[in-house]
Design a protein around this motif. Structure first.
Motif, PDB file in Angstrom:
ATOM      1  N   VAL A   1       5.586  -2.477   0.721  1.00 33.73           N
ATOM      2  CA  VAL A   1       5.145  -1.990   2.032  1.00 33.73           C
ATOM      3  C   VAL A   1       4.483  -0.616   1.897  1.00 33.73           C
ATOM      4  CG1 VAL A   1       5.916  -1.321   4.348  1.00 33.73           C
ATOM      5  CG2 VAL A   1       6.906  -3.325   3.240  1.00 33.73           C
TER       6      VAL A   1
ATOM      7  N   GLU B   1       3.958  -1.270   9.298  1.00 30.72           N
ATOM      8  CA  GLU B   1       4.508  -1.020   7.958  1.00 30.72           C
ATOM      9  C   GLU B   1       5.731  -0.107   8.016  1.00 30.72           C
ATOM     10  OE1 GLU B   1       0.816   0.441   6.734  1.00 30.72           O
ATOM     11  OE2 GLU B   1      -0.072  -1.572   6.748  1.00 30.72           O
TER      12      GLU B   1
ATOM     13  N   ARG C   1       2.857   0.451  -0.669  1.00 35.38           N
ATOM     14  CA  ARG C   1       1.520   0.230  -1.218  1.00 35.38           C
ATOM     15  C   ARG C   1       0.553  -0.200  -0.117  1.00 35.38           C
ATOM     16  NH1 ARG C   1       2.813  -3.039  -5.146  1.00 35.38           N
ATOM     17  NH2 ARG C   1       2.216  -5.014  -4.205  1.00 35.38           N
ATOM     18  N   VAL C   2       1.012  -1.062   0.778  1.00 37.80           N
ATOM     19  CA  VAL C   2       0.163  -1.482   1.898  1.00 37.80           C
ATOM     20  C   VAL C   2      -0.134  -0.300   2.811  1.00 37.80           C
ATOM     21  CG1 VAL C   2      -0.002  -3.013   3.889  1.00 37.80           C
ATOM     22  CG2 VAL C   2       1.046  -3.841   1.779  1.00 37.80           C
TER      23      VAL C   2
ATOM     24  N   ARG D   1      -2.748   1.766   1.328  1.00 37.79           N
ATOM     25  CA  ARG D   1      -4.036   1.107   1.515  1.00 37.79           C
ATOM     26  C   ARG D   1      -4.578   1.357   2.924  1.00 37.79           C
ATOM     27  NH1 ARG D   1      -8.076  -0.857  -1.400  1.00 37.79           N
ATOM     28  NH2 ARG D   1      -9.028   0.708  -0.083  1.00 37.79           N
ATOM     29  N   THR D   2      -3.693   1.316   3.917  1.00 41.22           N
ATOM     30  CA  THR D   2      -4.098   1.578   5.298  1.00 41.22           C
ATOM     31  C   THR D   2      -4.632   2.998   5.458  1.00 41.22           C
ATOM     32  OG1 THR D   2      -2.467  -0.004   6.152  1.00 41.22           O
ATOM     33  CG2 THR D   2      -3.284   1.660   7.678  1.00 41.22           C
TER      34      THR D   2
ATOM     35  N   ALA E   1      -1.423  -1.121  12.201  1.00 45.35           N
ATOM     36  CA  ALA E   1      -0.894  -1.502  10.888  1.00 45.35           C
ATOM     37  C   ALA E   1       0.083  -0.456  10.373  1.00 45.35           C
ATOM     38  CB  ALA E   1      -2.049  -1.683   9.901  1.00 45.35           C
TER      39      ALA E   1
ATOM     40  N   ARG F   1       0.707   1.557  -6.698  1.00 44.53           N
ATOM     41  CA  ARG F   1       0.578   0.352  -7.515  1.00 44.53           C
ATOM     42  C   ARG F   1       1.334   0.492  -8.838  1.00 44.53           C
ATOM     43  NH1 ARG F   1      -5.921  -0.356  -6.412  1.00 44.53           N
ATOM     44  NH2 ARG F   1      -5.759  -1.519  -4.440  1.00 44.53           N
TER      45      ARG F   1
END
Length: 417
Positions: free
Chosen positions: A257, A357, A259-260, A263-264, A353, A208
């Motif tokens: 991506v 990504e 960051r996602v 998160r995953t 996911a 982030r």
């Protein structure tokens, strides 16, 4: 004459060694301010016409485009302030309450004439003129000095073109790519082991924070884009701007991506605690895949910031090889996750996911995708320029500067320049 040249030799060698844009800009600003002061001493009725060098110092910005826009706005702000002061001197003179009204009226006029950051200059000029006894002489002197400073600043930028900040913007883009690489390597190392949810969350916070780095790189790129506009030393400025801008856009998408993906993996760590994220073999493949993509990110940044054709070919070949290897590792990971799904269907959404990504980053870094993006952006910007400046476009076409030249330069594998 030989004696003078010998004395000047150390200064010339100093300039040759220090060609950084910041150093060049410092010498240009000092030269413009000094020259404006010398000219103002002859033309202004003031004994110490410091408004002229101040204006020249403000007008000689780091780019020629900024010089033109800032010079016009500053002259407008001074003239507006002088006119407001003359009007007040005829009506009320200088008192505490008229000073307050003067400031309010000047700021209002500054917003009306749209001088942007020079709105306070309207009030400053009005107060300086109203605060003297000879309003007419002072008003005329301030206008003359401002015009002298603006003209000298513009002349300096025309005779000594401002530095181009392309290399600095390229270094910022490469720096962002290397920070992305370091974070991806850490995420890959943790994915191959048994990270605690707190560790995975820490990597998410790091991802982030990359948003702040993107803001800084974007500011450096905007400065580079401005330095290319109206700069007589630069050819194909549009191509330079589009190459760097699309490159930063790609890195920004990769940052989002990543960051996602963080998160995953954080969610996966919470659900599988205290078990490892993946079996040993699968975890090793995830680590290798993220390492290969991380290297490809750096190679992509090197490609978009490379100016020499030979180096661009080498950078493109290296990026293509790294993406090919990463795609093979991605396929192996997909097979391992499919085999795991047949025995254990838990967290299959998170595994899917993860693959999605990874695929998105590989697609964004693909050279063919980048070539299409470049051509689309060049077409869009060129169409906007034709609509906004049709005469200039026709002149360029007569001189042989056509969009097909840009297409030919970027059509082979999407090389940068």
């Amino acid at each position: 004459m030989r004696e003078v040249s010998q004395r000047a030799a150390p200064f010339v060698r100093f300039l040759q060694r220090h060609r950084e844009p910041a150093v060049v800009q410092a010498f240009r600003s000092a030269a413009a301010a000094t020259l404006a002061y010398v000219v103002a001493l002859r033309l202004s009725p003031e004994a110490a016409p410091l408004t002229a060098p101040l204006t020249a110092l403000l007008v000689v910005q780091v780019t020629l485009f900024a010089t033109l826009t800032n010079g016009i706005r500053r002259v407008n702000s001074v003239v507006a302030g002088v006119l407001v002061a003359i009007a007040f001197s005829q009506l009320v003179g200088l008192t505490w309450w008229s000073l307050a009204l003067l400031i309010v009226a000047s700021l209002a006029v500054g917003n009306l004439v749209r001088v942007d950051e020079y709105v306070p200059e309207v009030a400053i000029s009005a107060m300086l003129v109203l605060g003297v006894t000879t309003v007419g002489d002072t008003a005329w002197a301030r206008i003359v000095e401002t015009l002298i400073g603006a003209v000298v600043g513009l002349a300096v930028n025309l005779l000594l073109p401002p530095p181009v900040w392309i290399e600095e913007a390229g270094e910022s883009i490469e720096g962002l790519a290397r920070r992305l690489r370091r974070l991806m390597l850490r995420i890959g190392e943790e994915a191959a082991g048994r990270p605690a949810p707190e560790e995975a969350a820490a990597r998410l916070h790091e991802a982030r924070r990359l948003d702040h780095d993107i803001v800084e790189v974007d500011a450096a790129l905007r400065q580079a884009e401005d330095s290319l506009r109206l700069n007589p030393r630069v050819r194909e400025g549009l191509l330079h701007r589009v190459v760097l801008r699309t490159g930063l856009d790609t890195l920004e998408i990769c940052t989002v991506v990543l960051r996602v993906l963080a998160r995953t993996l954080t969610d996966l760590a919470k659900e599988r605690e205290p078990e490892p994220l993946f079996p040993k073999e699968t975890g090793e493949v995830v680590e290798r895949l993220l390492s290969e993509i991380a290297n490809a990110v750096v190679s992509f940044a090197v490609l978009v910031t490379t100016h020499v054709s030979l180096n661009a070919d080498a950078a493109e070949a290296r990026l293509t090889a790294e993406l090919r290897q990463a795609a093979a590792t991605r396929d192996k990971l997909a097979q391992l996750l499919l085999e795991r799904l047949q025995h254990d269907a838990r967290q299959w959404q998170l595994h899917g996911a993860l693959l999605t990504e990874v695929n998105r980053m590989l697609d964004e870094l693909d050279t063919e995708h980048r070539s299409r993006r470049l051509l689309e952006e060049l077409d869009r910007v060129s169409s906007e320029q034709r609509a906004r400046m049709p005469r200039l476009t026709r002149l360029r076409e007569r001189l042989g500067i056509q969009e097909e030249l840009w297409r030919n330069r970027t059509g082979i594998g999407g090389r940068s320049l």
